[in-house]
Design a protein around this motif. Structure first.
Motif, PDB file in Angstrom:
ATOM      1  N   GLY A 112      -3.560   0.505   5.469  1.00 14.90           N
ATOM      2  CA  GLY A 112      -3.639   0.763   4.107  1.00 14.90           C
ATOM      3  C   GLY A 112      -2.729   1.717   3.847  1.00 14.90           C
ATOM      4  N   GLY A 114       0.353   2.106   4.066  1.00 13.71           N
ATOM      5  CA  GLY A 114       1.659   1.533   3.684  1.00 13.71           C
ATOM      6  C   GLY A 114       2.766   1.094   4.580  1.00 13.71           C
ATOM      7  N   LYS A 115       2.161   1.098   5.880  1.00 11.38           N
ATOM      8  CA  LYS A 115       2.963   0.789   7.025  1.00 11.38           C
ATOM      9  C   LYS A 115       4.019  -0.518   6.871  1.00 11.38           C
ATOM     10  N   THR A 116       3.316  -1.472   6.514  1.00  4.86           N
ATOM     11  CA  THR A 116       4.321  -2.705   6.460  1.00  4.86           C
ATOM     12  C   THR A 116       5.313  -2.616   5.292  1.00  4.86           C
ATOM     13  N   THR A 117       4.686  -2.158   4.138  1.00  6.41           N
ATOM     14  CA  THR A 117       5.630  -2.063   2.933  1.00  6.41           C
ATOM     15  C   THR A 117       6.596  -1.005   3.326  1.00  6.41           C
ATOM     16  N   LYS A 249       3.050   6.730  -1.549  1.00  7.94           N
ATOM     17  CA  LYS A 249       2.336   6.610  -2.797  1.00  7.94           C
ATOM     18  C   LYS A 249       2.504   7.886  -3.380  1.00  7.94           C
ATOM     19  N   ASP A 251       3.961   8.335  -5.792  1.00 10.45           N
ATOM     20  CA  ASP A 251       3.953   8.007  -7.351  1.00 10.45           C
ATOM     21  C   ASP A 251       2.734   8.362  -8.042  1.00 10.45           C
ATOM     22  N   GLU A 277       5.679   0.557  -5.392  1.00  8.11           N
ATOM     23  CA  GLU A 277       5.375  -0.783  -4.473  1.00  8.11           C
ATOM     24  C   GLU A 277       6.574  -1.532  -4.396  1.00  8.11           C
TER      25      GLU A 277
HETATM   26  P1  GDP Z   1      -0.621  -1.009   5.886  1.00  9.01           P
HETATM   27  O1  GDP Z   1      -1.857  -1.729   6.100  1.00  9.01           O
HETATM   28  O2  GDP Z   1      -0.520   0.347   6.363  1.00  9.01           O
HETATM   29  O3  GDP Z   1       0.472  -1.844   6.437  1.00  9.01           O
HETATM   30  O4  GDP Z   1      -0.366  -0.884   4.426  1.00  9.01           O
HETATM   31  P2  GDP Z   1       0.544  -2.005   3.282  1.00  9.01           P
HETATM   32  O5  GDP Z   1       1.906  -1.809   3.614  1.00  9.01           O
HETATM   33  O6  GDP Z   1       0.065  -3.288   3.312  1.00  9.01           O
HETATM   34  O7  GDP Z   1       0.110  -1.115   1.932  1.00  9.01           O
HETATM   35  C1  GDP Z   1      -1.081  -0.877   1.307  1.00  9.01           C
HETATM   36  C2  GDP Z   1      -1.048  -0.922  -0.140  1.00  9.01           C
HETATM   37  O8  GDP Z   1      -0.422   0.162  -0.555  1.00  9.01           O
HETATM   38  C3  GDP Z   1      -0.083  -2.269  -0.687  1.00  9.01           C
HETATM   39  O9  GDP Z   1      -0.989  -2.794  -1.728  1.00  9.01           O
HETATM   40  C4  GDP Z   1       1.148  -1.721  -1.172  1.00  9.01           C
HETATM   41  O10 GDP Z   1       1.718  -2.316  -2.099  1.00  9.01           O
HETATM   42  C5  GDP Z   1       0.730  -0.166  -1.561  1.00  9.01           C
HETATM   43  N1  GDP Z   1       1.829   0.659  -1.502  1.00  9.01           N
HETATM   44  C6  GDP Z   1       2.407   0.987  -0.403  1.00  9.01           C
HETATM   45  N2  GDP Z   1       3.481   2.015  -0.513  1.00  9.01           N
HETATM   46  C7  GDP Z   1       3.236   2.325  -1.755  1.00  9.01           C
HETATM   47  C8  GDP Z   1       3.702   3.465  -2.521  1.00  9.01           C
HETATM   48  O11 GDP Z   1       4.798   4.311  -2.251  1.00  9.01           O
HETATM   49  N3  GDP Z   1       3.633   3.479  -3.579  1.00  9.01           N
HETATM   50  C9  GDP Z   1       2.357   2.718  -4.212  1.00  9.01           C
HETATM   51  N4  GDP Z   1       1.963   2.886  -5.635  1.00  9.01           N
HETATM   52  N5  GDP Z   1       1.899   1.701  -3.657  1.00  9.01           N
HETATM   53  C10 GDP Z   1       2.244   1.638  -2.316  1.00  9.01           C
END
Ligand code: GDP
Length: 296
Positions: A112, A114-117, A249, A251, A277
């Motif tokens: 959660g 934000g790794k994948t993103t 995040k 922002d 996002e």
């Molecule tokens: P992972 O489990 O670490 O791979 O996390 P995800 O990449 O799935 O991100 C988790 C949530 O955080 C998703 O809904 C993303 O859209 C959101 N997210 C990721 N990076 C950012 C960011 O820089 N800003 C905001 N506002 N949301 C983010």
């Protein structure tokens, strides 16, 4: 961006008072430093970091040069600015590029964060700089993580290497062969996260690290979690020897504690900040610009 508003407001009010004073006494400087200290602690900056910072600023700010200068308030503000920038690492920290491609970037972090993103955002940024990145799907446990990476990859037109639910260490290893054969100069590996740090997760990450010998191990941490993010960074760093941090995040971070203290606590530079996002919501992290934004 509504970032660190409380901290900014408080510091700017303190600075305004300092500037309005004309000559400064040591007591004036001490009072201002007390206010800066409280503002930083309220912003969830690490306690020890605040203590060290204030000591450094005071040491310089109560010197004769400042107290006798014509614009002592400005002088003190300049010192606060310089010491905060230094504490956050000075200048920006660039991505290490291997002289022998591919450059291997391993992304780690809790679920959660934000790794994948951020894997996709980073690939997008590198692609725009003329590189040929490959994304690698090693987060095989979280439902839909592979699909998520594939969807993002399609969106930014960066290929995704996946072997489904295969062993992540094997996927990571084979991705390097694939990259070599297909002309990819950068490999970005999206690893699995967990809700909490545990042995199993760290063991798997250590195994992947041993196989791919990454040039960068970047921890993605959620800026909004403040000192928790700093603690997570310390633990990951002790196990994996991180080369840097991506602060996600930012922002949504109204306080600033992680951004201000993660470098000082862990010694790991913040290389990038996520500010939304969308795929282009990634910024190189410049400590001086960040401090300017905060101090106004
Ligand atoms: P992972 O489990 O670490 O791979 O996390 P995800 O990449 O799935 O991100 C988790 C949530 O955080 C998703 O809904 C993303 O859209 C959101 N997210 C990721 N990076 C950012 C960011 O820089 N800003 C905001 N506002 N949301 C983010």
């Amino acid at each position: 961006m509504a970032m660190f508003e409380g901290l900014s407001e408080k510091l700017q009010a303190t600075f305004k008072r300092l500037k309005g004073k004309g000559k400064l006494t040591e007591a004036d400087v001490n009072e201002a430093m007390r206010e800066v200290r409280v503002a930083l602690l309220e912003a969830d900056v690490n306690f020890k970091v605040v203590k060290d910072l204030i000591a450094k600023i005071k040491e310089r700010a109560v010197g004769q040069e400042v107290l006798e200068s014509l614009t002592p308030g400005q002088h003190v503000i300049k010192i606060v600015n310089e010491e905060m920038v230094a504490m956050m690492g000075g200048s920006e920290s660039k991505l290490a590029i291997s002289s022998k491609p591919p450059t291997v970037v391993m992304l780690v972090g809790l679920q959660g964060a934000g790794k994948t993103t951020h894997g996709a955002k980073l690939a997008n940024m590198l692609k725009k700089q003329g590189k040929h990145p490959l994304l690698v799907a090693c987060d095989i446990y979280r439902p839909a993580a592979i699909k998520q990476l594939q969807v993002l990859g399609e969106q930014i037109k960066v290929p995704v290497f996946s072997l489904g639910q295969e062993n992540p260490v094997k996927i990571a290893g084979e991705s390097l062969d694939y990259a070599g054969k297909n002309g990819h100069d950068t490999v970005i590996i999206d690893t699995a996260g967990r809700l909490h740090i545990n042995e199993e997760l760290m063991g798997e990450l250590e195994d992947i690290k041993a196989v791919v010998q990454p040039h960068e191990i970047l921890l993605v941490v959620d800026a909004m979690t403040g000192q928790d993010a700093v603690n997570v960074a310390e633990t990951f760093n002790s196990k994996l020897a991180l080369s840097g941090v991506i602060l996600s995040k930012l922002d949504g971070d109204t306080r600033g504690g992680a951004a201000i203290s993660v470098r000082s606590v862990t010694g790991c530079p913040i290389k990038y900040a996520g500010v939304g996002e969308k795929m282009d919501a990634l910024e190189v992290f410049y400590p001086d610009r960040m401090v300017s934004r905060i101090l106004g």
